[in-house]
Write an enzyme that holds these catalytic residues in place. Structure first.
Site, PDB file in Angstrom:
ATOM      1  N   THR A   1       3.189  -8.644   1.016  1.00  0.00           N
ATOM      2  CA  THR A   1       4.571  -8.226   0.826  1.00  0.00           C
ATOM      3  C   THR A   1       5.273  -8.663   2.100  1.00  0.00           C
ATOM      4  O   THR A   1       4.620  -8.840   3.108  1.00  0.00           O
ATOM      5  CB  THR A   1       4.606  -6.677   0.703  1.00  0.00           C
ATOM      6  OG1 THR A   1       3.970  -6.297  -0.506  1.00  0.00           O
ATOM      7  CG2 THR A   1       6.001  -6.129   0.728  1.00  0.00           C
TER       8      THR A   1
ATOM      9  N   VAL B   1       4.638  -1.693 -11.515  1.00  0.00           N
ATOM     10  CA  VAL B   1       5.585  -1.747 -10.406  1.00  0.00           C
ATOM     11  C   VAL B   1       4.934  -1.065  -9.212  1.00  0.00           C
ATOM     12  O   VAL B   1       4.373   0.028  -9.344  1.00  0.00           O
ATOM     13  CB  VAL B   1       6.918  -1.048 -10.763  1.00  0.00           C
ATOM     14  CG1 VAL B   1       7.885  -1.081  -9.586  1.00  0.00           C
ATOM     15  CG2 VAL B   1       7.556  -1.698 -11.993  1.00  0.00           C
ATOM     16  N   GLY B   2       4.981  -1.706  -8.066  1.00  0.00           N
ATOM     17  CA  GLY B   2       4.386  -1.134  -6.859  1.00  0.00           C
ATOM     18  C   GLY B   2       5.408  -0.383  -6.029  1.00  0.00           C
ATOM     19  O   GLY B   2       6.447   0.034  -6.533  1.00  0.00           O
TER      20      GLY B   2
ATOM     21  N   THR C   1       3.848  -2.254   3.557  1.00  0.00           N
ATOM     22  CA  THR C   1       3.062  -3.238   2.828  1.00  0.00           C
ATOM     23  C   THR C   1       1.665  -2.681   2.628  1.00  0.00           C
ATOM     24  O   THR C   1       1.114  -2.069   3.527  1.00  0.00           O
ATOM     25  CB  THR C   1       2.967  -4.574   3.596  1.00  0.00           C
ATOM     26  OG1 THR C   1       1.976  -5.392   2.963  1.00  0.00           O
ATOM     27  CG2 THR C   1       2.565  -4.383   5.051  1.00  0.00           C
TER      28      THR C   1
ATOM     29  N   GLY D   1       0.162  -0.478  -3.126  1.00  0.00           N
ATOM     30  CA  GLY D   1       1.380   0.243  -3.450  1.00  0.00           C
ATOM     31  C   GLY D   1       1.213   1.611  -4.080  1.00  0.00           C
ATOM     32  O   GLY D   1       2.001   2.517  -3.817  1.00  0.00           O
TER      33      GLY D   1
END
Lengths: 327, 327
Positions: free
Chosen positions: B193, B222-223, B244, B247
């Site tokens: 990320t 979705v993180g 980061t 997640g």
């Protein structure tokens, strides 16, 4: 629960000494629900309508409390209470979900286990009768927390969860609401959400929230309900929270986690911090809505900055209360 | 900035009394970036590769710092730094986004204004070259915070933001990674990320995060990156944070808001609380990753529980530092 009581009533004889029974009180259980801060304006609430709302709220409490009473988990209680609210056409969740700008339905939900901090959520599902149960499946049967749209529905298919047609969610009232919002050229109108928080005999908190989102919403908008920390949070260290209101403000201030954090880090009581967040933080920003919560001792609180909030609770003594406006 | 310095150097004569110039120091500015805690294993990092990584990190810092130095906003700095990282094929964001299970790319991003608590985010977009800029458009040009999937792209179309074909995101390295993850029958693999946090001359914090998510991800997962409070949070009261890592753990513990809340409510220093969350809370759960943050005084901190984290910063004195592993 029985085991718990029995232990409390036994005296113990050890090496000739009799230790009297400890006056153990039954471990407290508690349940609180909401069905949205976007209540019908007080002057439009007829006695007949009021009876309808109160009956569904009472049934939701009865369903959830029955789970807790027989020693079930707070997660099961939250799911049971929310099922009843999702299955009713009265509220903006499940069956009664509002319409998007395109005349469709997109539903969001989340659930959280306060013992393990496990959580599950779905955003923008279109064919799931009880989104709260799909959120729970995400939590328990996947390594993920949040699934969205078609992907979340593919996961449901994999688990054999049946789909419903979009027309299942049709209600005349919500259709009329969409036309009204479009006529008034409002971009999107907040309407409501349902949620539940429970404390079980084992001392575990759980929180859940389910919604149909905003009437006339566009652009795959996701509100606070499926956002862990915003609309839903639970942690046995302090409290469980479910929120309802204008979701964007609840995301920006991370309402549910904020109430938890104020208790956990500043050692403040639930009532004070719930009111501070709803009245002191959200209201000045223009963030309308409210929350329900239970702390680890089983203390139930509700707080809202709107005219009313459909809500109800069963306290530690088993007393059922249902309310709509402030009185 | 010039005005600020000038004021600091003037003496003031008032009713015959000369007040000497206050020794005003220039208001601090600061910038910190990360490009993921999923670094290349240390034994695979050749000197040539290292030079490439360091060059891009340095350029990202240079771009963001130039904005701050000329008196620009922390939001502009965060966006500029993240653009550079999104445009590089090296990291898991923008151009270098990893592949989903189906061989496609789905990108997430979020940005937050620490002064106003305004925030914007997108999840699961497929044709947006710089998702951080679409997140900013959601914040500034819509009443919403989070838009997902096709809806978010429809919003981009409405604003005239150009689309790119999915093949824009193709990189051989990420394609090979997908094949490797599938061969090893891993469900989904965290990779990286990118993010940035900045403090500008006006004393405003901003934070942003952008990602391609998990390699081999399915089900519209979705993180934490687009979840305000989890991967991204900023509030002038205490700090700005970008995260980061894996997640799901960052959502469950609301990492970015938690670090903010520990500072705001328990009055603890950033370094201590960042380390406590990353090492004390996340690590025991199995939550791998890290954070970057700046507090309201301009103090920069980074913390991670992995072998390395691509990162760099420009401190209050303008000194540039770029690091990959612990040393």
């Amino acid at each position: 629960m029985l085991k718990y009581l029995t232990l409390g009533l036994c005296s113990i004889t050890l090496m000739g000494l009799t230790i009297p029974p400890v006056q153990t009180k039954e471990a407290p259980i508690a349940l609180v629900i909401h069905a949205g801060a976007g209540t019908l304006a007080k002057n439009l609430m007829t006695p007949t309508k009021r009876k309808h709302y109160e009956a569904v709220l009472t049934q939701s409490l009865t369903d959830g409390y029955a789970v807790l009473k027989k020693g079930g988990s707070s997660l099961d209680a939250v799911e049971a209470s929310i099922h009843m609210l999702e299955d009713s056409p009265l509220f903006n969740a499940g069956k009664g979900a509002v319409f998007t700008h395109d005349g469709t339905h997109e539903l969001d939900a989340a659930i959280m286990n306060g013992k393990t901090l496990a959580a599950g959520a779905v955003a923008g599902v279109k064919h799931i009768q009880n989104p709260i149960s799909l959120a729970r499946a995400v939590m328990e049967k996947s390594p993920h927390v949040l699934m969205s749209g078609d992907g979340a529905e593919a996961f449901a298919t994999l688990l054999g969860i049946p789909k419903v047609e979009q027309r299942y969610f049709y209600t005349q009232e919500k259709w009329d609401l969409l036309q009204e919002v479009k006529r008034e050229a409002e971009k999107a109108k907040p309407f409501g959400t349902v949620g539940a928080v429970a404390l079980d005999h084992a001392g575990n908190l759980a929180a859940g929230t389910s919604t149909g989102g905003l009437t006339n919403k566009r652009f795959g908008r996701v509100g606070d309900s499926p956002i862990i920390g915003a609309g839903t949070y639970g942690n046995n260290q302090a409290c469980g929270v479910s929120a309802t209101g204008h979701g964007e403000f609840f995301i920006r201030t991370a309402v549910a986690h904020d109430i938890y954090a104020r208790m956990a880090y500043a050692n403040k009581p639930l009532k004070q911090e719930a009111d501070e967040v709803i009245m002191g933080v959200l209201k000045p920003m223009g963030g309308e809505g409210g929350i329900i919560a239970i702390d680890k001792q089983g203390q139930i609180e509700t707080s809202f900055n709107t005219e009313g909030m459909y809500r109800g609770w069963v306290d530690r003594d088993g007393k059922v209360t249902v309310k709509i406006y402030r009185e």
